[in-house]
Design an enzyme around this catalytic site. Structure first.
Site, PDB file in Angstrom:
ATOM      1  N   ASP A 179       0.916  -1.136   0.000  1.00 38.21           N
ATOM      2  CA  ASP A 179       0.000   0.000   0.000  1.00 38.21           C
ATOM      3  C   ASP A 179       0.953   1.183   0.000  1.00 38.21           C
ATOM      4  OD1 ASP A 179      -1.429   2.296   0.843  1.00 38.21           O
ATOM      5  OD2 ASP A 179      -3.018   0.980   1.564  1.00 38.21           O
ATOM      6  N   HIS A 180       1.123   1.822  -1.142  1.00 45.25           N
ATOM      7  CA  HIS A 180       2.252   2.764  -1.229  1.00 45.25           C
ATOM      8  C   HIS A 180       2.099   3.949  -0.280  1.00 45.25           C
ATOM      9  CE1 HIS A 180      -0.253   5.075  -4.056  1.00 45.25           C
ATOM     10  NE2 HIS A 180       0.567   6.078  -3.866  1.00 45.25           N
ATOM     11  N   HIS A 242      -5.602   2.914   1.066  1.00 41.89           N
ATOM     12  CA  HIS A 242      -4.905   4.094   1.580  1.00 41.89           C
ATOM     13  C   HIS A 242      -5.676   4.794   2.707  1.00 41.89           C
ATOM     14  CE1 HIS A 242      -2.849   3.209  -2.041  1.00 41.89           C
ATOM     15  NE2 HIS A 242      -3.527   3.989  -2.851  1.00 41.89           N
TER      16      HIS A 242
HETATM   17  C1  BG6 Z   1      -3.354   4.729  -6.401  1.00 40.24           C
HETATM   18  C2  BG6 Z   1      -4.700   4.823  -7.063  1.00 40.24           C
HETATM   19  O1  BG6 Z   1      -3.327   3.671  -5.481  1.00 40.24           O
HETATM   20  O2  BG6 Z   1      -3.075   5.954  -5.734  1.00 40.24           O
HETATM   21  C3  BG6 Z   1      -4.761   5.991  -8.009  1.00 40.24           C
HETATM   22  O3  BG6 Z   1      -4.961   3.611  -7.763  1.00 40.24           O
HETATM   23  C4  BG6 Z   1      -4.341   7.265  -7.319  1.00 40.24           C
HETATM   24  O4  BG6 Z   1      -6.063   6.128  -8.564  1.00 40.24           O
HETATM   25  C5  BG6 Z   1      -3.022   7.077  -6.588  1.00 40.24           C
HETATM   26  O5  BG6 Z   1      -4.216   8.288  -8.298  1.00 40.24           O
HETATM   27  C6  BG6 Z   1      -2.690   8.286  -5.739  1.00 40.24           C
HETATM   28  O6  BG6 Z   1      -1.407   8.157  -5.206  1.00 40.24           O
HETATM   29  P1  BG6 Z   1      -0.547   9.418  -4.760  1.00 40.24           P
HETATM   30  O7  BG6 Z   1       0.680   8.848  -4.155  1.00 40.24           O
HETATM   31  O8  BG6 Z   1      -0.283  10.214  -6.007  1.00 40.24           O
HETATM   32  O9  BG6 Z   1      -1.396  10.201  -3.806  1.00 40.24           O
END
Ligand code: BG6
Length: 508
Positions: A179-180, A242
């Site tokens: 989950d980045h 997230h």
């Molecule tokens: C991803 C989603 O997990 O997170 C995307 O699938 C989204 O739809 C993205 O744009 C947002 O990530 P960050 O790091 O740019 O806030």
């Protein structure tokens, strides 16, 4: 750090190009990746090693924090990269892959450690896992870890099935579910700020906190991912993972020991304490869903969601949702967590706002002047920092009160030099630290919460509000808070104008 052969499935895809190669390069440049490493790019298309290395170089030039300074630095790095084209369903191809992996292992003295990174559609996870085993790759003498990207299933039932096939091959402790958001500096900082500060931890509860607001707002639309997004929607795309992870970071108890399992145990407790909505009517009262129509974002005209590529022109998929969530435990009883996320909103910002309860308003200065509540804000993305808003005397007045802000800017611009989430997560996976990866019981508890909402929406798909691209989402989202005398606090770049600030950089 230990070395590893990284087998990257989906090597020609967008994630690899934008995030993974740049992350590997940054780790290498900063000495966080041992020289004993190799990367095997795996995908269906055929490609020579040289072409693959050129593509990697291009992606690093475009997206990495560090750029290769000389041809020599670059070729020393590039020789660790190989490309293998294979049919994922063919076990014999995996036997050949093993030969390449063993060769690189010997050449760089890696000792048999393997990290299988699946940047692939989840339908393929099962076949790949089985073929890794069938092809003998898992017989190497070191460790074998599997890293997988979201989405982990579509609902609880499909996630369970997916988990079962993977578990036939890998042990839970060797599965690293990404989950980045958990790799983001400021998300990790939530724990540090909470648990190391005498002036926050004692008041981190329902006696002092009025509500917590979590915003994940994006200016982008669905880009090239219309096909995937139209079947997922905001709730599954951002909510199940997230968003709920951020709720757990805000609400969890301090773990007894700093050990991955102890931290994850605490997060699971939060997820299990989240109040499940009773029925569709309860969902309607507490959750708002919206879809963007055409409008203007950052002065650019953009089409409505239904006109996006690969999206059903009558789609009822939500591109926005807001919800009022309760964590029914001793610490949080009665404190609403308001969460919202959406595409095509006015700014890109991930922020958590903690709104404290006011001092009694019938005494002292508060009886004479109206007071604003204290706020503590974690600014996660794209700017990173911590913002504290409190009341002070307006200079030169007879004691008038004005809100002032202390603003710690960890980064005061976009494109800053803190490590990217993927750098941190890749290096954690190689080190065997699973703290910032989601364990199966986290994933399943999150699905249990989300499924209730998704099921209610299935029953009444017309409960969808529309919002113009470039606005703050459907009206229902404001009403959700207004009904309780609250409001959404402005996020990044939209701070209250009456607040005097110490540090003035804002994202544009
Ligand atoms: C991803 C989603 O997990 O997170 C995307 O699938 C989204 O739809 C993205 O744009 C947002 O990530 P960050 O790091 O740019 O806030």
């Amino acid at each position: 750090m230990e070395g590893a052969v990284i087998l990257l499935f989906g090597a020609t895809g967008d994630l690899a190009r934008r995030k993974l190669y740049p992350a590997i390069y940054s780790l290498y440049r900063e000495g966080k990746l041992s020289d004993k490493f190799a990367v095997i790019g795996v995908a269906r298309r055929s490609r020579t090693d040289e072409k693959f290395q050129d593509d990697v170089l291009e992606s690093i030039r475009e997206f990495a924090r560090h750029k290769p300074e000389s041809d020599e630095t670059w070729s020393r790095f590039a020789e660790h990269f190989r490309y293998v084209s294979l049919d994922i369903h063919d076990v014999n191809a995996f036997k050949e892959l093993r030969i390449v992996a063993d060769g690189l292992d010997d050449r760089f003295g890696i000792g048999g450690n393997r990290l299988y990174y699946l940047a692939l559609a989840p339908e393929l996870f099962g076949d790949v896992s089985h073929n890794l085993k069938g092809g003998g790759l898992l017989d190497s003498e070191g460790w074998n870890r599997l890293v997988i990207e979201k989405p982990f299933g579509y609902d609880l039932a499909s996630a369970e099935k997916l988990n079962e096939v993977i578990r036939e091959v890998f042990r839970e402790e060797d599965i690293y579910r990404i989950d980045h958001y958990l790799g983001k500096e400021m998300v990790q900082n939530i724990e540090v700020v909470r648990f190391t500060n005498a002036f926050f931890e004692p008041i981190w509860n329902n006696k002092y906190i009025n509500n917590i607001q979590i915003t994940l707002s994006e200016t982008v639309g669905v880009e090239e991912r219309g096909g995937y997004y139209d079947s997922a929607g905001a709730l599954r795309d951002m909510g199940q993972n997230h968003m709920l992870q951020m709720v757990t970071m805000m609400a969890m108890e301090p773990p007894g020991v700093l050990h991955p399992e102890a931290v994850r145990d605490e997060k699971v407790k939060v997820l299990k304490s989240m109040r499940l909505y009773k029925d569709a009517a309860d969902v309607r009262r507490n959750v708002v869903r919206g879809q963007y129509t055409s409008g203007s974002v950052k002065d650019k005209e953009v089409p409505g969601y239904r006109n996006e590529e690969k999206v059903n022109p009558e789609s009822k998929t939500e591109t926005y949702f807001a919800a009022k969530v309760y964590v029914d435990n001793f610490r949080w009883a009665g404190v609403p967590f308001y969460v919202r996320t959406g595409k095509r909103l006015p700014v890109k910002a991930t922020e958590v706002v903690v709104e404290f309860k006011n001092v009694p308003d019938n005494v002292y200065l508060a009886s004479k002047y109206s007071l604003q509540p204290n706020l503590l804000v974690f600014r996660v993305n794209p700017m990173e920092g911590i913002y504290v808003k409190f009341n002070a005397k307006a200079p030169g007045s007879d004691g008038a009160i004005q809100p002032v802000a202390m603003d710690f800017c960890q980064s005061s611009g976009v494109g800053i030099n803190t490590p990217e989430a993927y750098e941190r997560l890749l290096s954690d996976a190689i080190r065997g630290d699973s703290t910032y990866f989601t364990r199966w019981d986290e994933v399943s508890s999150a699905w249990r919460f989300v499924d209730v909402i998704a099921d209610a929406w299935k029953e009444s798909p017309d409960d969808l509000e529309f919002y113009r691209a470039g606005t703050w989402g459907p009206e229902g989202a404001s009403k959700l808070l207004e009904a309780e005398g609250n409001r959404w606090w402005p996020v990044n770049g939209q701070r209250d104008e009456d607040t005097v600030r110490v540090c003035s950089e804002e994202a544009t």
